[in-house]
Design a protein around this motif. Structure first.
Motif, short mmCIF file in Angstrom:
data_model
loop_
_atom_site.label_atom_id
_atom_site.label_comp_id
_atom_site.label_asym_id
_atom_site.label_seq_id
_atom_site.Cartn_x
_atom_site.Cartn_y
_atom_site.Cartn_z
N VAL A 8 37.06 40.19 -44.31
CA VAL A 8 36.35 40.36 -43.04
C VAL A 8 35.28 39.28 -42.90
CG1 VAL A 8 34.93 41.90 -41.65
CG2 VAL A 8 36.82 42.83 -43.01
N GLY A 9 34.50 39.07 -43.94
CA GLY A 9 33.48 38.03 -43.89
C GLY A 9 34.09 36.65 -43.75
N LEU A 10 35.20 36.42 -44.45
CA LEU A 10 35.89 35.14 -44.34
C LEU A 10 36.37 34.91 -42.91
CD1 LEU A 10 37.25 32.62 -45.61
CD2 LEU A 10 39.22 34.10 -46.14
N ALA A 11 37.04 35.92 -42.34
CA ALA A 11 37.59 35.77 -41.00
C ALA A 11 36.51 35.52 -39.96
CB ALA A 11 38.39 37.02 -40.63
N ARG A 12 35.41 36.25 -40.07
CA ARG A 12 34.35 36.11 -39.06
C ARG A 12 33.63 34.77 -39.19
NH1 ARG A 12 32.63 42.54 -38.63
NH2 ARG A 12 34.23 42.97 -37.06
N SER A 13 33.51 34.27 -40.41
CA SER A 13 32.93 32.94 -40.59
C SER A 13 33.84 31.87 -39.99
CB SER A 13 32.70 32.66 -42.08
OG SER A 13 31.76 33.57 -42.61
N LEU A 14 35.14 31.99 -40.25
CA LEU A 14 36.09 31.02 -39.71
C LEU A 14 36.18 31.12 -38.19
CD1 LEU A 14 39.02 31.16 -42.30
CD2 LEU A 14 36.97 29.73 -42.30
N ALA A 15 36.07 32.35 -37.67
CA ALA A 15 36.11 32.52 -36.21
C ALA A 15 34.97 31.75 -35.56
CB ALA A 15 36.02 34.01 -35.86
N ARG A 16 33.80 31.76 -36.18
CA ARG A 16 32.65 31.03 -35.64
C ARG A 16 32.84 29.52 -35.78
NH1 ARG A 16 28.55 34.43 -34.33
NH2 ARG A 16 28.61 36.53 -35.25
N GLU A 17 33.40 29.09 -36.91
CA GLU A 17 33.60 27.66 -37.15
C GLU A 17 34.66 27.06 -36.24
OE1 GLU A 17 34.23 26.19 -41.09
OE2 GLU A 17 32.88 27.65 -41.99
N LEU A 18 35.75 27.79 -36.02
CA LEU A 18 36.94 27.21 -35.40
C LEU A 18 37.12 27.57 -33.94
CD1 LEU A 18 39.41 27.96 -38.36
CD2 LEU A 18 38.10 25.86 -37.96
N GLY A 19 36.33 28.50 -33.44
CA GLY A 19 36.54 28.99 -32.09
C GLY A 19 36.46 27.93 -31.01
N SER A 20 35.58 26.95 -31.16
CA SER A 20 35.42 25.93 -30.13
C SER A 20 36.64 25.04 -30.01
CB SER A 20 34.18 25.07 -30.42
OG SER A 20 34.35 24.36 -31.63
N ARG A 21 37.55 25.11 -30.99
CA ARG A 21 38.79 24.32 -30.96
C ARG A 21 39.99 25.16 -30.55
NH1 ARG A 21 38.20 19.42 -33.67
NH2 ARG A 21 36.00 18.85 -33.66
N GLY A 22 39.76 26.33 -29.99
CA GLY A 22 40.87 27.14 -29.52
C GLY A 22 41.61 27.90 -30.60
N ILE A 23 40.97 28.08 -31.74
CA ILE A 23 41.60 28.79 -32.86
C ILE A 23 40.96 30.16 -33.01
CG2 ILE A 23 42.06 28.75 -35.35
CD1 ILE A 23 41.68 25.64 -35.14
N THR A 24 41.76 31.21 -33.01
CA THR A 24 41.23 32.56 -33.23
C THR A 24 41.54 33.00 -34.64
OG1 THR A 24 43.22 33.76 -32.50
CG2 THR A 24 41.63 33.13 -30.79
N VAL A 25 40.63 33.80 -35.20
CA VAL A 25 40.80 34.33 -36.55
C VAL A 25 40.46 35.81 -36.51
CG1 VAL A 25 40.23 34.05 -38.99
CG2 VAL A 25 39.99 32.10 -37.44
N ASN A 26 41.42 36.64 -36.86
CA ASN A 26 41.24 38.09 -36.80
C ASN A 26 41.77 38.76 -38.06
OD1 ASN A 26 40.20 38.66 -33.94
ND2 ASN A 26 41.96 37.33 -33.52
N VAL A 27 41.43 40.04 -38.18
CA VAL A 27 41.81 40.85 -39.34
C VAL A 27 42.57 42.08 -38.87
CG1 VAL A 27 40.94 42.24 -41.27
CG2 VAL A 27 39.82 40.08 -40.69
N VAL A 28 43.64 42.41 -39.55
CA VAL A 28 44.31 43.69 -39.36
C VAL A 28 44.12 44.49 -40.65
CG1 VAL A 28 46.55 44.86 -39.09
CG2 VAL A 28 45.98 42.88 -37.67
#
Length: 234
Positions: free
Chosen positions: A148-168
């Motif tokens: 969860v922490g990994l995904a949310r960190s990556l979501a913040r880093e990569l979001g401006s480039r159109g990349i989403t990161v989520n957890v199931v």
């Protein structure tokens, strides 16, 4: 449009259901395995996700055959259950190295190609255990919470480039592992689930496919539970 999809640990269980679901939508799908080969109708690459060199080789092969990865589903993982006072350092860290370290390595490699394309989807498969804890699974629960922490960190880093990161975060799912549980324990665990049943792997796959779809383009950093209500409130 056909996308290049990579599902780690996609040769059985939840991973296989996810791979089949993407394949049914017309995507080009590759699955990783550790020498067992790919199920019929799927293309597989051998990869130990704890080995950076093997991760690099696997991605190189996927890119050569079906193009840069558009959708990464980090599903591969292991368990090694033991009560705290009996759990050894190797037992604890081997699970973290595989479940959390593997997600880090594959996400890092996938993101390189996604950044160039300015789009991509990364979905990490966690567990209800990572949200509510699980007796005898300190290593597994810690690794799944870490996702969860990994995904949310990556979501913040990569979001401006159109990349989403989520957890199931699945709960009890009908797999080879749950099928081997003694009937009494299986019944006791099922009784804890508000919906009163064990999930079909395809129900988890549906959530993953949705998160990777255009319809979920504004969803990132989310944790989507597919657990029948088992983890409510966490």
């Amino acid at each position: 449009m056909t996308r290049s999809v990579l599902v780690t640990g996609g040769n059985r269980g939840i991973g296989l259901a996810i791979a089949r679901a993407f394949q049914a939508r017309g995507d080009a799908v590759a699955v990783t395995h550790r020498g067992s080969g790919a199920p019929e109708g799927l293309w597989g690459v051998s990869c130990d996700i704890t080995d950076p060199a093997q991760v690099a080789r696997a991605f190189d092969e996927v890119e050569r055959v079906q193009g840069a990865v558009d959708v990464l589903v980090s599903n591969a993982g292991i368990t090694d259950d033991k009560l705290l006072l009996r759990m050894t350092d190797p037992q604890f860290f081997r699970v973290l190295e595989t479940n959390l370290g593997g997600a880090f390595r594959t996400s890092r490699r996938a993101a390189a190609g996604m950044l160039r394309k300015r789009q991509g989807r990364i979905v990490l498969i966690s567990s209800v255990a990572g949200l509510r804890g699980s007796e005898g699974q300190a290593n597994y629960a810690a690794s799944k919470a870490g996702l969860v922490g990994l995904a949310r960190s990556l979501a913040r880093e990569l979001g401006s480039r159109g990349i989403t990161v989520n957890v199931v975060a699945p709960g009890l799912v009908e797999t080879d592992m749950t099928a081997k549980l003694p009937e009494e324990r299986r019944a006791r665990m099922t009784a804890d689930v508000p919906l009163g049943r064990i999930a079909d792997p395809r129900e988890v796959a549906s959530a993953v496919v949705w998160l990777a779809s255009p319809e979920a383009s504004y969803v990132t950093g989310a944790v989507v539970p597919v657990d029948g209500g088992l983890g409510m409130g966490h």
